[in-house]
Design a protein around this motif. Sequence first.
Motif, PDB file in Angstrom:
ATOM      1  N   LEU A  83       0.837  -1.206   0.000  1.00  0.00           N
ATOM      2  CA  LEU A  83       0.000   0.000   0.000  1.00  0.00           C
ATOM      3  C   LEU A  83       0.869   1.252   0.000  1.00  0.00           C
ATOM      4  CD1 LEU A  83      -2.733  -1.186   2.519  1.00  0.00           C
ATOM      5  CD2 LEU A  83      -2.957  -0.984   0.032  1.00  0.00           C
ATOM      6  N   ASP A  84       1.943   1.223   0.790  1.00  0.00           N
ATOM      7  CA  ASP A  84       2.884   2.356   0.807  1.00  0.00           C
ATOM      8  C   ASP A  84       3.413   2.609  -0.594  1.00  0.00           C
ATOM      9  OD1 ASP A  84       2.753   2.804   3.453  1.00  0.00           O
ATOM     10  OD2 ASP A  84       4.745   2.018   3.953  1.00  0.00           O
ATOM     11  N   PHE A  85       3.773   1.533  -1.244  1.00  0.00           N
ATOM     12  CA  PHE A  85       4.356   1.675  -2.569  1.00  0.00           C
ATOM     13  C   PHE A  85       3.339   2.218  -3.572  1.00  0.00           C
ATOM     14  CE2 PHE A  85       5.579  -0.261  -6.683  1.00  0.00           C
ATOM     15  CZ  PHE A  85       6.586   0.651  -6.929  1.00  0.00           C
ATOM     16  N   ILE A  86       2.121   1.694  -3.507  1.00  0.00           N
ATOM     17  CA  ILE A  86       1.062   2.173  -4.408  1.00  0.00           C
ATOM     18  C   ILE A  86       0.861   3.684  -4.201  1.00  0.00           C
ATOM     19  CG2 ILE A  86      -1.424   2.039  -4.901  1.00  0.00           C
ATOM     20  CD1 ILE A  86      -1.228  -0.968  -4.051  1.00  0.00           C
ATOM     21  N   HIS A  87       0.843   4.092  -2.940  1.00  0.00           N
ATOM     22  CA  HIS A  87       0.634   5.518  -2.653  1.00  0.00           C
ATOM     23  C   HIS A  87       1.821   6.369  -3.082  1.00  0.00           C
ATOM     24  CE1 HIS A  87      -2.395   3.972   0.451  1.00  0.00           C
ATOM     25  NE2 HIS A  87      -3.017   4.359  -0.628  1.00  0.00           N
ATOM     26  N   TRP A  88       2.997   5.812  -2.913  1.00  0.00           N
ATOM     27  CA  TRP A  88       4.198   6.537  -3.335  1.00  0.00           C
ATOM     28  C   TRP A  88       4.159   6.779  -4.850  1.00  0.00           C
ATOM     29  CZ3 TRP A  88       8.432   5.114  -6.490  1.00  0.00           C
ATOM     30  CH2 TRP A  88       9.528   5.992  -6.432  1.00  0.00           C
ATOM     31  N   LEU A  89       3.845   5.737  -5.599  1.00  0.00           N
ATOM     32  CA  LEU A  89       3.761   5.881  -7.060  1.00  0.00           C
ATOM     33  C   LEU A  89       2.670   6.884  -7.443  1.00  0.00           C
ATOM     34  CD1 LEU A  89       3.958   2.385  -8.793  1.00  0.00           C
ATOM     35  CD2 LEU A  89       5.538   4.267  -9.035  1.00  0.00           C
ATOM     36  N   GLY A  90       1.518   6.740  -6.785  1.00  0.00           N
ATOM     37  CA  GLY A  90       0.403   7.650  -7.062  1.00  0.00           C
ATOM     38  C   GLY A  90       0.813   9.089  -6.797  1.00  0.00           C
ATOM     39  N   GLY A  91       1.511   9.297  -5.678  1.00  0.00           N
ATOM     40  CA  GLY A  91       1.959  10.638  -5.306  1.00  0.00           C
ATOM     41  C   GLY A  91       2.932  11.227  -6.305  1.00  0.00           C
ATOM     42  N   LYS A  92       3.664  10.375  -6.984  1.00  0.00           N
ATOM     43  CA  LYS A  92       4.619  10.832  -7.996  1.00  0.00           C
ATOM     44  C   LYS A  92       3.971  10.930  -9.373  1.00  0.00           C
ATOM     45  CE  LYS A  92       8.333  10.645  -5.307  1.00  0.00           C
ATOM     46  NZ  LYS A  92       8.897  11.876  -4.779  1.00  0.00           N
ATOM     47  N   ASN A  93       2.678  10.658  -9.432  1.00  0.00           N
ATOM     48  CA  ASN A  93       1.950  10.687 -10.710  1.00  0.00           C
ATOM     49  C   ASN A  93       2.497   9.710 -11.742  1.00  0.00           C
ATOM     50  OD1 ASN A  93      -0.152  12.444 -10.231  1.00  0.00           O
ATOM     51  ND2 ASN A  93       1.225  14.213 -10.435  1.00  0.00           N
ATOM     52  N   ILE A  94       2.997   8.598 -11.271  1.00  0.00           N
ATOM     53  CA  ILE A  94       3.479   7.563 -12.195  1.00  0.00           C
ATOM     54  C   ILE A  94       2.282   6.660 -12.501  1.00  0.00           C
ATOM     55  CG2 ILE A  94       5.058   5.596 -12.437  1.00  0.00           C
ATOM     56  CD1 ILE A  94       6.940   7.118 -10.449  1.00  0.00           C
ATOM     57  N   PRO A  95       1.933   6.507 -13.788  1.00  0.00           N
ATOM     58  CA  PRO A  95       0.746   5.712 -14.117  1.00  0.00           C
ATOM     59  C   PRO A  95       0.898   4.281 -13.611  1.00  0.00           C
ATOM     60  CG  PRO A  95       1.625   6.804 -16.072  1.00  0.00           C
ATOM     61  CD  PRO A  95       2.623   6.996 -14.976  1.00  0.00           C
ATOM     62  N   LEU A  96      -0.143   3.787 -12.967  1.00  0.00           N
ATOM     63  CA  LEU A  96      -0.039   2.443 -12.415  1.00  0.00           C
ATOM     64  C   LEU A  96      -1.325   1.654 -12.627  1.00  0.00           C
ATOM     65  CD1 LEU A  96      -1.542   2.092  -9.271  1.00  0.00           C
ATOM     66  CD2 LEU A  96      -0.034   4.010  -8.962  1.00  0.00           C
ATOM     67  N   ALA A  97      -1.178   0.341 -12.596  1.00  0.00           N
ATOM     68  CA  ALA A  97      -2.324  -0.567 -12.625  1.00  0.00           C
ATOM     69  C   ALA A  97      -2.013  -1.662 -11.621  1.00  0.00           C
ATOM     70  CB  ALA A  97      -2.512  -1.135 -14.026  1.00  0.00           C
ATOM     71  N   LEU A  98      -3.058  -2.250 -11.064  1.00  0.00           N
ATOM     72  CA  LEU A  98      -2.855  -3.289 -10.055  1.00  0.00           C
ATOM     73  C   LEU A  98      -3.213  -4.648 -10.639  1.00  0.00           C
ATOM     74  CD1 LEU A  98      -4.470  -1.411  -7.057  1.00  0.00           C
ATOM     75  CD2 LEU A  98      -2.055  -1.523  -7.698  1.00  0.00           C
ATOM     76  N   VAL A  99      -2.425  -5.639 -10.255  1.00  0.00           N
ATOM     77  CA  VAL A  99      -2.660  -6.998 -10.760  1.00  0.00           C
ATOM     78  C   VAL A  99      -2.645  -7.966  -9.584  1.00  0.00           C
ATOM     79  CG1 VAL A  99      -1.782  -8.836 -12.234  1.00  0.00           C
ATOM     80  CG2 VAL A  99      -1.467  -6.455 -12.935  1.00  0.00           C
ATOM     81  N   LEU A 100      -3.774  -8.601  -9.334  1.00  0.00           N
ATOM     82  CA  LEU A 100      -3.795  -9.674  -8.329  1.00  0.00           C
ATOM     83  C   LEU A 100      -3.318 -10.944  -9.019  1.00  0.00           C
ATOM     84  CD1 LEU A 100      -6.997  -9.687  -6.081  1.00  0.00           C
ATOM     85  CD2 LEU A 100      -4.773  -8.663  -5.676  1.00  0.00           C
ATOM     86  N   THR A 101      -2.292 -11.567  -8.457  1.00  0.00           N
ATOM     87  CA  THR A 101      -1.708 -12.753  -9.092  1.00  0.00           C
ATOM     88  C   THR A 101      -2.129 -14.042  -8.374  1.00  0.00           C
ATOM     89  OG1 THR A 101       0.259 -12.642  -7.695  1.00  0.00           O
ATOM     90  CG2 THR A 101       0.349 -11.460  -9.797  1.00  0.00           C
ATOM     91  N   LYS A 102      -1.838 -15.151  -9.008  1.00  0.00           N
ATOM     92  CA  LYS A 102      -2.051 -16.493  -8.439  1.00  0.00           C
ATOM     93  C   LYS A 102      -3.513 -16.762  -8.113  1.00  0.00           C
ATOM     94  CE  LYS A 102       2.718 -16.453  -6.722  1.00  0.00           C
ATOM     95  NZ  LYS A 102       3.703 -16.992  -5.818  1.00  0.00           N
ATOM     96  N   ALA A 103      -4.406 -16.228  -8.957  1.00  0.00           N
ATOM     97  CA  ALA A 103      -5.845 -16.391  -8.724  1.00  0.00           C
ATOM     98  C   ALA A 103      -6.236 -17.866  -8.657  1.00  0.00           C
ATOM     99  CB  ALA A 103      -6.625 -15.691  -9.832  1.00  0.00           C
ATOM    100  N   ASP A 104      -5.475 -18.720  -9.348  1.00  0.00           N
ATOM    101  CA  ASP A 104      -5.806 -20.161  -9.363  1.00  0.00           C
ATOM    102  C   ASP A 104      -5.662 -20.813  -7.990  1.00  0.00           C
ATOM    103  OD1 ASP A 104      -2.848 -21.655  -9.495  1.00  0.00           O
ATOM    104  OD2 ASP A 104      -2.864 -19.661 -10.347  1.00  0.00           O
TER     105      ASP A 104
END
Length: 199
Positions: free
Chosen positions: A124-145
């Motif tokens: 979450l810290d990292f997501i917010h850090w990227l967001g704060g820097k205006n770096i475009p991001l997308a989230l991927v939940l892995t290992k759904a299987d």
Amino acid sequence: MVIKTAEFVISNTQISLCPSPDKPEFAFIGRSNVGKSSLLNMLTGRNKLAKVSTRPGKTQTINHYLINDSWYLADLPGYGFAVASQTNRYQWSKMIEQYLLTRENLYCTFILLDARLTPQPKDLDFIHWLGGKNIPLALVLTKADKLSRNELASSISLYKKTLEKTWDELPPFFVTSAETKTGREEVLGFIAEALERHN
Ligand code: GTP
Ligand code: MG
């Protein structure tokens, strides 16, 4: 999108040695073992393109792959292992930080999150850090299987609820499995749209 070619270009620890930033780039980032290299292989349909390991910390360099001769995928080392430094607030190596802050052709950073885990402060810290820097991001939940349908629905809902506390608008959100290829068309479709938008 059809993947016609996928070639390894260069593996390095210096931003200056990354390929010249003349093509669109998409990066995979996330904690060690979350499945970055596996996702890269799944998307490209090349099982041995990126090295995968059960041991966390397999990828320790920035690895560039050229796709369809026209855009790059960058597979990055995981955080929370090997490259993490105690003194860094985000336990990020300077290398990754510098990459994210200076890579001018970066169209989107995919942050990978293990679907089996509840939202982790470090992520979450990292997501917010990227967001704060205006770096475009997308989230991927892995290992759904690895989850039942109900468990997966709960995990998705918990991630979204947690993010809604701080984000007015949720970043693009994908659910994937390198085993079953879940999410392949969605992620590739998103990349294709981003490429078109920037054309
Ligand atoms: P580092 O390079 O160490 O940062 O790890 P990584 O994020 O690149 O993870 P990697 O792709 O090497 O995968 C780690 C382990 O998880 C391997 O044993 C993979 O086979 C497994 N794995 C990755 N994705 C999936 C998935 O979607 N489903 C399942 N069941 N296993 C997966
Ligand atoms: Mg890896």
